[in-house]
Design a protein around this motif. Structure first.
Motif, mmCIF file in Angstrom:
data_model
loop_
_atom_site.group_PDB
_atom_site.id
_atom_site.type_symbol
_atom_site.label_atom_id
_atom_site.label_comp_id
_atom_site.label_asym_id
_atom_site.label_seq_id
_atom_site.Cartn_x
_atom_site.Cartn_y
_atom_site.Cartn_z
ATOM 1 N N THR A 110 -4.672 6.655 39.171
ATOM 2 C CA THR A 110 -5.126 8.042 39.172
ATOM 3 C C THR A 110 -3.968 8.974 38.878
ATOM 4 O O THR A 110 -2.798 8.576 38.908
ATOM 5 C CB THR A 110 -5.791 8.425 40.511
ATOM 6 O OG1 THR A 110 -6.588 9.597 40.304
ATOM 7 C CG2 THR A 110 -4.764 8.703 41.608
ATOM 8 N N MET A 111 -4.321 10.231 38.591
ATOM 9 C CA MET A 111 -3.351 11.310 38.406
ATOM 10 C C MET A 111 -3.779 12.498 39.249
ATOM 11 O O MET A 111 -4.956 12.867 39.250
ATOM 12 C CB MET A 111 -3.275 11.736 36.930
ATOM 13 C CG MET A 111 -2.685 10.709 36.006
ATOM 14 S SD MET A 111 -2.724 11.246 34.279
ATOM 15 C CE MET A 111 -4.464 10.970 33.913
ATOM 16 N N ALA A 112 -2.835 13.087 39.944
ATOM 17 C CA ALA A 112 -3.136 14.304 40.700
ATOM 18 C C ALA A 112 -3.064 15.499 39.760
ATOM 19 O O ALA A 112 -2.332 15.476 38.762
ATOM 20 C CB ALA A 112 -2.131 14.469 41.837
ATOM 21 N N PRO A 113 -3.820 16.560 40.039
ATOM 22 C CA PRO A 113 -3.721 17.775 39.215
ATOM 23 C C PRO A 113 -2.292 18.304 39.200
ATOM 24 O O PRO A 113 -1.613 18.311 40.232
ATOM 25 C CB PRO A 113 -4.667 18.758 39.928
ATOM 26 C CG PRO A 113 -5.618 17.888 40.675
ATOM 27 C CD PRO A 113 -4.820 16.687 41.105
ATOM 28 N N PHE A 114 -1.850 18.732 38.043
ATOM 29 C CA PHE A 114 -0.458 19.169 37.896
ATOM 30 C C PHE A 114 -0.129 20.352 38.799
ATOM 31 O O PHE A 114 0.974 20.465 39.308
ATOM 32 C CB PHE A 114 -0.184 19.539 36.435
ATOM 33 C CG PHE A 114 1.258 19.854 36.153
ATOM 34 C CD1 PHE A 114 2.185 18.834 35.993
ATOM 35 C CD2 PHE A 114 1.698 21.170 36.066
ATOM 36 C CE1 PHE A 114 3.528 19.115 35.735
ATOM 37 C CE2 PHE A 114 3.041 21.458 35.809
ATOM 38 C CZ PHE A 114 3.949 20.430 35.649
ATOM 39 N N GLU A 115 -1.111 21.229 39.002
ATOM 40 C CA GLU A 115 -0.848 22.456 39.761
ATOM 41 C C GLU A 115 -1.082 22.296 41.259
ATOM 42 O O GLU A 115 -0.894 23.243 42.023
ATOM 43 C CB GLU A 115 -1.715 23.597 39.217
ATOM 44 C CG GLU A 115 -3.202 23.460 39.527
ATOM 45 C CD GLU A 115 -3.932 22.473 38.622
ATOM 46 O OE1 GLU A 115 -5.139 22.286 38.833
ATOM 47 O OE2 GLU A 115 -3.281 21.902 37.720
ATOM 48 N N ALA A 116 -1.485 21.117 41.691
ATOM 49 C CA ALA A 116 -1.801 20.906 43.103
ATOM 50 C C ALA A 116 -0.549 20.975 43.979
ATOM 51 O O ALA A 116 0.544 20.597 43.547
ATOM 52 C CB ALA A 116 -2.486 19.557 43.283
ATOM 53 N N ASN A 117 -0.702 21.448 45.218
ATOM 54 C CA ASN A 117 0.430 21.468 46.142
ATOM 55 C C ASN A 117 0.605 20.088 46.774
ATOM 56 O O ASN A 117 -0.219 19.192 46.596
ATOM 57 C CB ASN A 117 0.258 22.552 47.203
ATOM 58 C CG ASN A 117 -1.002 22.359 48.053
ATOM 59 O OD1 ASN A 117 -1.400 21.227 48.355
ATOM 60 N ND2 ASN A 117 -1.621 23.463 48.463
#
Length: 219
Positions: free
Chosen positions: A159-166
């Motif tokens: 998976t990949m986390a959203p780039f803008e996520a904290n």
């Protein structure tokens, strides 16, 4: 000391620190060098430092890299989506494929393989429309369907986390993938492919085995 060597030392240190934080063996974590948009000279320097796992997210670029780097000890990963018409070009040229993102690609991959290929099911944990992958509710069906194909060896989830996520949100996305993998596991332990340049320490703390790092090596 060159910038790449300095960056590599920092990455190795951060991997060790992240493992120590959660009492993991550092040998469980495999750093992958994502070579997207990098010069061959840069890649050669990373190779000279002892790293052997390299990745591209596009078929054409990976094949170009293989022509430039023919060393037999390099392990090649394809980490981006794969179109059916390109399957036969690439699946026998790589050791790992991180992005089985739909049921319809499995038959073509299996048909074109000369021997079993280590694969990950790509999971869109965040639910972003712009991302490929199975929904978490679809992973179980995909895992079962993959079992009918003798050449597709599902070794884990990606998976990949959203780039803008904290950081907190990123941790939750990675933790959710780990929980999904636990529900799937039976006789074998599934690996996790998660974490990139901006979030790999969190990924390691949440159980990642393969971290896909690009810019952190080179910039």
């Amino acid at each position: 000391m060159t910038m790449i060597k300095s960056n590599a030392e920092q990455i190795v240190t951060r991997i060790q620190q992240s493992c120590d934080k959660v009492s993991r063996d550092v040998q469980e974590v495999c750093p992958i060098i994502v070579t997207k948009n990098r010069m061959n000279e840069e890649i050669q320097e990373v190779y000279s430092l002892g790293f052997r796992h390299f990745a591209e997210n596009r078929v054409e670029k990976l094949l170009e890299r293989q022509k430039a780097f023919s060393q037999e000890d390099i392990v090649w990963h394809l980490i981006g989506p794969l179109q059916k018409r390109k399957v036969k070009q690439i699946v026998n040229q790589i050791q790992y494929f991180h992005a089985i993102d739909r049921l319809s690609i499995m038959e073509e991959i299996d048909k074109r393989l000369d021997s079993p290929l280590k694969c990950f099911l790509e999971v869109n944990v965040s639910g972003e429309e712009s991302k490929h992958g199975f929904k978490t509710s679809e992973v179980f069906e995909a895992y079962e369907v993959a079992k009918q194909y003798s050449n597709i060896q599902i070794i884990g989830l990606m998976t990949m986390a959203p780039f803008e996520a904290n950081d907190e949100a990123i941790r939750n996305y990675f933790r959710e993938l780990k929980e999904v993998s636990k529900k799937l596991q039976s006789t074998s332990t599934l690996k996790l492919s998660m974490g990139m340049s901006q979030d790999y320490p969190i990924a390691i703390e949440e159980g990642s085995h393969f971290i896909r790092i690009g810019t952190a090596w080179f910039e």
